[in-house]
Design a protein around this motif. Sequence first.
Motif, PDB file in Angstrom:
ATOM      1  N   ASP A   1       2.285   1.603  -3.439  1.00 14.47           N
ATOM      2  CA  ASP A   1       1.255   2.110  -4.343  1.00 14.47           C
ATOM      3  C   ASP A   1       1.154   3.633  -4.252  1.00 14.47           C
ATOM      4  O   ASP A   1       1.028   4.322  -5.265  1.00 14.47           O
ATOM      5  N   ARG A   2       1.202   4.143  -3.018  1.00 10.20           N
ATOM      6  CA  ARG A   2       1.147   5.600  -2.840  1.00 10.20           C
ATOM      7  C   ARG A   2       2.397   6.266  -3.433  1.00 10.20           C
ATOM      8  O   ARG A   2       2.314   7.333  -4.049  1.00 10.20           O
TER       9      ARG A   2
ATOM     10  N   SER B   1       0.834  -1.200   0.000  1.00 11.73           N
ATOM     11  CA  SER B   1       0.000   0.000   0.000  1.00 11.73           C
ATOM     12  C   SER B   1       0.871   1.253   0.000  1.00 11.73           C
ATOM     13  O   SER B   1       0.558   2.242  -0.665  1.00 11.73           O
ATOM     14  N   THR B   2       1.985   1.190   0.750  1.00 11.27           N
ATOM     15  CA  THR B   2       2.922   2.317   0.759  1.00 11.27           C
ATOM     16  C   THR B   2       3.559   2.499  -0.614  1.00 11.27           C
ATOM     17  O   THR B   2       3.698   3.618  -1.110  1.00 11.27           O
TER      18      THR B   2
END
Length: 233
Positions: free
Chosen positions: A61-62, A58-59
Amino acid sequence: MAGGNSNYWEDLRKQARQLENELDLKLVSFSKLCTSYSSSRDGRRGDSSDTTPLLSNSTQDRMFETMSVEIEQLLAKLTGVNDKMAEYTSTPGVTSLNAALMHTLQRHRDILQDYTHEFHKTKSNFMAIREREDLLGSVRKDIDGSGVNNRRTELFLKEHEHLRNIAMATKENMTSQRGLLKSIQSRVNTLANRFPAINNLIQRINLRKRRDSLILGGVIGICTILLLLYAFH
């Protein structure tokens, strides 16, 4: 007035070179992010806590979204500088230097085109890896949940892992060579300014290189489609 025009042109060239250097660094980091994303997924597939990735997906992806926006902004700025350089070449009073200016402008345009192509290619690779890893993760969960040892599925997964490793190694090698090729091309362009015949030869080489890149991209695309057809047959 000529001195003022010359200073304006040099300012534009400095801006272009600075943006090109920033883009070069950003694209290298962008490529590493693509590679590390896949590696982190490999870590998550292991059961040992020692393989826990430093950054969650998720990190990453950001980070991917943030870096994409930053690179797109730099490309837009470099495009604007190139447009100003093009306007300058048609300004009255600089026609005597137009041939040399046009050659310099074309070189900056080629660099912009290469960076744009590399950005879109890396971005597409990242998204393809993310989609493929999601698919593989789903398949592995289905296998683990049902307790079925499907030999064909396992072979399919191993084949994809092998092809991915080859692709990542090839990409890293190409990235490391790009800096060397860029330096060589800069020196060759300097010679081309002095010898028009060399310039014509370089243009033919660039055309052939772009043609070969299109052919290679087509082959890779066809192979990918065939693998997907084979996998879901």
